[in-house]
Scaffold this motif. Structure first.
Motif, PDB file in Angstrom:
ATOM      1  N   GLN A  32       0.828  -1.201   0.000  1.00  0.00           N
ATOM      2  CA  GLN A  32       0.000   0.000   0.000  1.00  0.00           C
ATOM      3  C   GLN A  32       0.865   1.255   0.000  1.00  0.00           C
ATOM      4  N   ALA A  33       1.881   1.275   0.890  1.00  0.00           N
ATOM      5  CA  ALA A  33       2.789   2.430   0.959  1.00  0.00           C
ATOM      6  C   ALA A  33       3.555   2.577  -0.352  1.00  0.00           C
ATOM      7  N   LEU A  34       4.034   1.451  -0.889  1.00  0.00           N
ATOM      8  CA  LEU A  34       4.837   1.486  -2.115  1.00  0.00           C
ATOM      9  C   LEU A  34       4.043   2.053  -3.285  1.00  0.00           C
ATOM     10  N   PHE A  35       2.837   1.541  -3.517  1.00  0.00           N
ATOM     11  CA  PHE A  35       2.064   1.975  -4.683  1.00  0.00           C
ATOM     12  C   PHE A  35       1.527   3.392  -4.510  1.00  0.00           C
ATOM     13  N   PHE A  36       1.225   3.771  -3.283  1.00  0.00           N
ATOM     14  CA  PHE A  36       0.790   5.142  -3.050  1.00  0.00           C
ATOM     15  C   PHE A  36       1.927   6.119  -3.359  1.00  0.00           C
ATOM     16  N   VAL A  37       3.140   5.779  -2.908  1.00  0.00           N
ATOM     17  CA  VAL A  37       4.307   6.630  -3.174  1.00  0.00           C
ATOM     18  C   VAL A  37       4.602   6.661  -4.668  1.00  0.00           C
ATOM     19  N   LEU A  38       4.460   5.517  -5.356  1.00  0.00           N
ATOM     20  CA  LEU A  38       4.710   5.486  -6.803  1.00  0.00           C
ATOM     21  C   LEU A  38       3.742   6.395  -7.545  1.00  0.00           C
ATOM     22  N   VAL A  39       2.480   6.414  -7.099  1.00  0.00           N
ATOM     23  CA  VAL A  39       1.495   7.289  -7.743  1.00  0.00           C
ATOM     24  C   VAL A  39       1.860   8.746  -7.522  1.00  0.00           C
ATOM     25  N   ASN A 268      20.629  14.149   0.395  1.00  0.00           N
ATOM     26  CA  ASN A 268      21.158  12.808   0.116  1.00  0.00           C
ATOM     27  C   ASN A 268      20.093  11.721   0.297  1.00  0.00           C
ATOM     28  N   LEU A 269      18.805  12.124   0.215  1.00  0.00           N
ATOM     29  CA  LEU A 269      17.701  11.173   0.311  1.00  0.00           C
ATOM     30  C   LEU A 269      16.641  11.567  -0.704  1.00  0.00           C
ATOM     31  N   SER A 270      16.193  10.610  -1.512  1.00  0.00           N
ATOM     32  CA  SER A 270      15.211  10.905  -2.560  1.00  0.00           C
ATOM     33  C   SER A 270      13.825  11.122  -1.956  1.00  0.00           C
ATOM     34  N   PHE A 271      12.982  11.819  -2.744  1.00  0.00           N
ATOM     35  CA  PHE A 271      11.601  12.033  -2.309  1.00  0.00           C
ATOM     36  C   PHE A 271      10.889  10.691  -2.133  1.00  0.00           C
ATOM     37  N   PHE A 272      11.134   9.781  -3.065  1.00  0.00           N
ATOM     38  CA  PHE A 272      10.493   8.462  -2.999  1.00  0.00           C
ATOM     39  C   PHE A 272      10.799   7.793  -1.656  1.00  0.00           C
ATOM     40  N   SER A 273      12.089   7.740  -1.296  1.00  0.00           N
ATOM     41  CA  SER A 273      12.498   7.070  -0.051  1.00  0.00           C
ATOM     42  C   SER A 273      11.948   7.792   1.174  1.00  0.00           C
ATOM     43  N   ALA A 274      12.013   9.152   1.157  1.00  0.00           N
ATOM     44  CA  ALA A 274      11.536   9.916   2.312  1.00  0.00           C
ATOM     45  C   ALA A 274      10.040   9.717   2.511  1.00  0.00           C
ATOM     46  N   PHE A 275       9.263   9.808   1.422  1.00  0.00           N
ATOM     47  CA  PHE A 275       7.809   9.649   1.514  1.00  0.00           C
ATOM     48  C   PHE A 275       7.452   8.217   1.932  1.00  0.00           C
ATOM     49  N   PHE A 276       8.147   7.243   1.341  1.00  0.00           N
ATOM     50  CA  PHE A 276       7.912   5.821   1.668  1.00  0.00           C
ATOM     51  C   PHE A 276       8.154   5.558   3.156  1.00  0.00           C
ATOM     52  N   ILE A 277       9.240   6.120   3.690  1.00  0.00           N
ATOM     53  CA  ILE A 277       9.572   5.940   5.115  1.00  0.00           C
ATOM     54  C   ILE A 277       8.514   6.580   6.005  1.00  0.00           C
ATOM     55  N   MET A 278       8.092   7.808   5.662  1.00  0.00           N
ATOM     56  CA  MET A 278       7.149   8.525   6.508  1.00  0.00           C
ATOM     57  C   MET A 278       5.742   7.927   6.477  1.00  0.00           C
ATOM     58  N   ILE A 279       5.436   7.143   5.477  1.00  0.00           N
ATOM     59  CA  ILE A 279       4.155   6.410   5.474  1.00  0.00           C
ATOM     60  C   ILE A 279       4.243   5.169   6.356  1.00  0.00           C
ATOM     61  N   LEU A 280       5.398   4.471   6.315  1.00  0.00           N
ATOM     62  CA  LEU A 280       5.539   3.219   7.049  1.00  0.00           C
ATOM     63  C   LEU A 280       5.788   3.428   8.549  1.00  0.00           C
TER      64      LEU A 280
END
Length: 575
Positions: A32-39, A268-280
């Protein structure tokens, strides 16, 4: 806690299902976190078209459905497990009471038993329906989320490893206090339930003696004590939840600060990784908070489990039976050899030996509390023998088939129990099969019931209330006698049968006993000496021991305590 866990883990299918569903839920949460971040990343950062992110939206929907379905499955499995365990506990309690009904009845009053069967067992529900499912999720899902977080940023994982242990440490501290309060609550509930039911059962007597108002105040006081203990438990629960929220907020805040600095300042951290972490991360701490709430419920269940364990640990030795069949309609020879029996550590039968010849009339007398009724219960097979043996036709009764023994036996107490139903049904309750009407009428005639039944509009189909409500004590006794005449037993036990009866009913009872004694052994516990003076043997009990035994004439001439009873009951010499 260990005993409850053993009960839970005995249900291997349920535990396996919880593990599978927890793995599925953890994977769905990450998906859920992964696909939401991908969108979001695709639309707002990489300027992808709507058509490009449609597959991610469908995948996100699938992850949401799987997460919801697995959450429901976990909850449903926990509820089913709780229902299964509660059924097992109730059956175990009932079997405990059934195995030794007389002792269990005397050890605690009805209210306590009802409270254990209903309230205490229900209190264990939270352990199995909430704690165990959450425990399995907390073992699996946080580790899966942590692995996904570390794959994006190991420093965030390090912060989680430092802050997360504060939650279980605090749970242990608060849990100890909660356990004490929960113990107090269960004790108050047990006492309140027992007091209320006992007062309700004796309401008529209390009103007759003008004690209704006093008992009302007692119930009110007990109710307030239970309310206060419940509020203490709730205060502990609220404190626990509030503190867990503080710890979680602080941890999430630290992680948000670290992720924000690396994303904005150090770049030194991508938006994808930061958003993914903050959802999980919130999901990670939410799992721990939910476990904290479930842990609180489990601590409350422990108090109920402790009460149940105390009940199960009581040393109740059931009456043991075998498979040897007694010959029907043959009056058996009964011998008691050095019987010892201890009841509640306050009373003991010691070295009681009796030889009861077939078709003899035995009377058991003695002061109140000397063990007369207890001895009768042992002879009847309602109480277990601690030491010694009861021999039937030379065979240990432990080898005799239970149904074969009770087929030969009738027990008539001071207050025979009648069930809600017709007079016909209450007379016929002691025989197997369906007796014909003329046999029931013949038994009623011998018991002196015919005149009463003929005077009733519905005759044998007259309904009587539970416990014989609507009938007098003498009428209940005569129905019990009719049961014996219909059953035609070879051993009949009377426990003070004439107590509280009028002279007419007592005369009917004496005639019935004489009639029954022609084809049966009669063993009678009595206070009125004129009802037993013609017994073949009179046994005098004193402090749980046989002080003397013999005929009326022998005891009257040789045993002073018996001789001293004669003027008290006859106003002079017994003639």
């Amino acid at each position: 806690m260990k005993d409850l866990k053993l009960l839970a883990f005995e249900r291997k299918t349920g535990i396996s299902l919880l593990i599978v569903l927890s793995l599925l839920k953890g994977a769905a949460m990450i998906g859920q976190a992964l696909f939401f971040v991908l969108v979001v990343d695709g639309v707002f950062i990489k300027d992808k078209s709507f058509e490009d992110v449609v597959p991610y939206l469908f995948a996100l929907l699938a992850a949401l459905v799987i997460r919801s379905a697995s959450s429901y499955g976990i909850g449903r499995t926990g509820v089913d497990m709780a229902a299964s365990v509660k059924k097992q506990l109730r059956l175990k309690l009932i079997n405990s009471y059934k195995g030794d009904p007389l002792l269990s009845t005397a050890e605690s009053h009805s209210g306590q038993k009802v409270s254990l069967l209903l309230d205490a067992v229900d209190e264990t529900d939270g352990f199995f329906s909430k704690y165990i499912p959450q425990l399995m999720q907390s073992y699996i899902i946080p580790l899966m989320l942590l692995a996904a977080i570390v794959s994006q940023n190991w420093t965030t994982g390090l912060i989680i490893l430092v802050t997360a242990p504060f939650i279980p440490v605090f749970m242990a501290i608060v849990g100890k206090r909660t356990k004490e309060k929960a113990d107090e609550k269960m004790d108050q509930l047990n006492r309140f339930s027992g007091t209320f039911l006992d007062i309700l059962q004796g309401l008529t007597t209390l009103r007759l003696f003008g004690q209704g108002e006093k008992q009302k105040e007692k119930i009110e006081k007990s109710s307030k004590n239970f309310r206060e203990s419940t509020m203490d438990v709730l205060k502990s629960a609220f404190l626990s939840s509030l503190t867990l929220e503080y710890i979680s907020m602080l941890s999430i805040g630290l992680i948000a600060l670290e992720v924000g600095l690396r994303l904005v300042v150090f770049d030194n951290l991508s938006f994808f990784s930061a958003f993914f972490i903050m959802i999980l991360v919130p999901d990670f701490f939410m799992m721990l908070k939910d476990f904290g709430s479930a842990f609180h419920s489990a601590r409350g269940s422990l108090s109920a489990a402790q009460l149940l364990d105390e009940e199960f640990s009581k040393d109740r030795k059931p009456v043991v039976w075998g498979e040897v069949e007694l010959r029907k309609e043959q009056i058996p020879h009964i011998r008691l050899e050095n019987i010892n029996f201890t009841y509640n550590r306050d009373f003991e039968l010691r070295n009681v030996s009796l030889d009861i010849e077939p078709a003899s009339k035995i009377a058991i007398i003695g002061r109140s509390g000397s063990g007369k009724t207890t001895l009768l219960h042992i002879i009847a097979g309602l109480l277990p023998v601690r030491d010694g043996a009861v021999l039937i036709e030379g065979k240990n009764r432990e080898d005799i088939d239970e149904s074969s023994w009770f087929h030969q036996l009738s027990y008539i107490s001071q207050s025979p129990y009648l069930f809600a139903g017709t007079i016909r049904e209450n007379i016929a309750i002691g025989v197997s099969g369906e007796p014909v009407q003329h046999e029931i009428e013949e038994a009623a005639e011998k018991a002196g019931l015919s005149e009463l039944i003929d005077s009733l509009p519905d005759g044998y189909n007259t309904l009587v209330g539970e416990g014989g409500r609507g009938l007098s004590g003498g009428e209940k006794q005569r129905i019990a006698l009719a049961r014996a005449f219909l059953k035609k037993p070879t051993i009949i036990l009377f426990d003070e049968p004439t107590t509280g009866l009028d002279l007419h009913t007592e005369r009917i009872l004496q005639q019935s006993i004489a009639e029954l004694s022609r084809n049966a052994t009669i063993i009678t516990v009595a206070h009125r000496l004129h009802t037993i003076r013609h017994s073949d043997r009179i046994v005098y009990l004193e402090n749980g021991k046989v002080a003397a035994a013999g005929t009326h004439e022998e005891l009257a001439s040789e045993f002073e305590p018996y001789r001293n009873l004669l003027p008290l009951q006859q106003g002079g010499a017994l003639r």
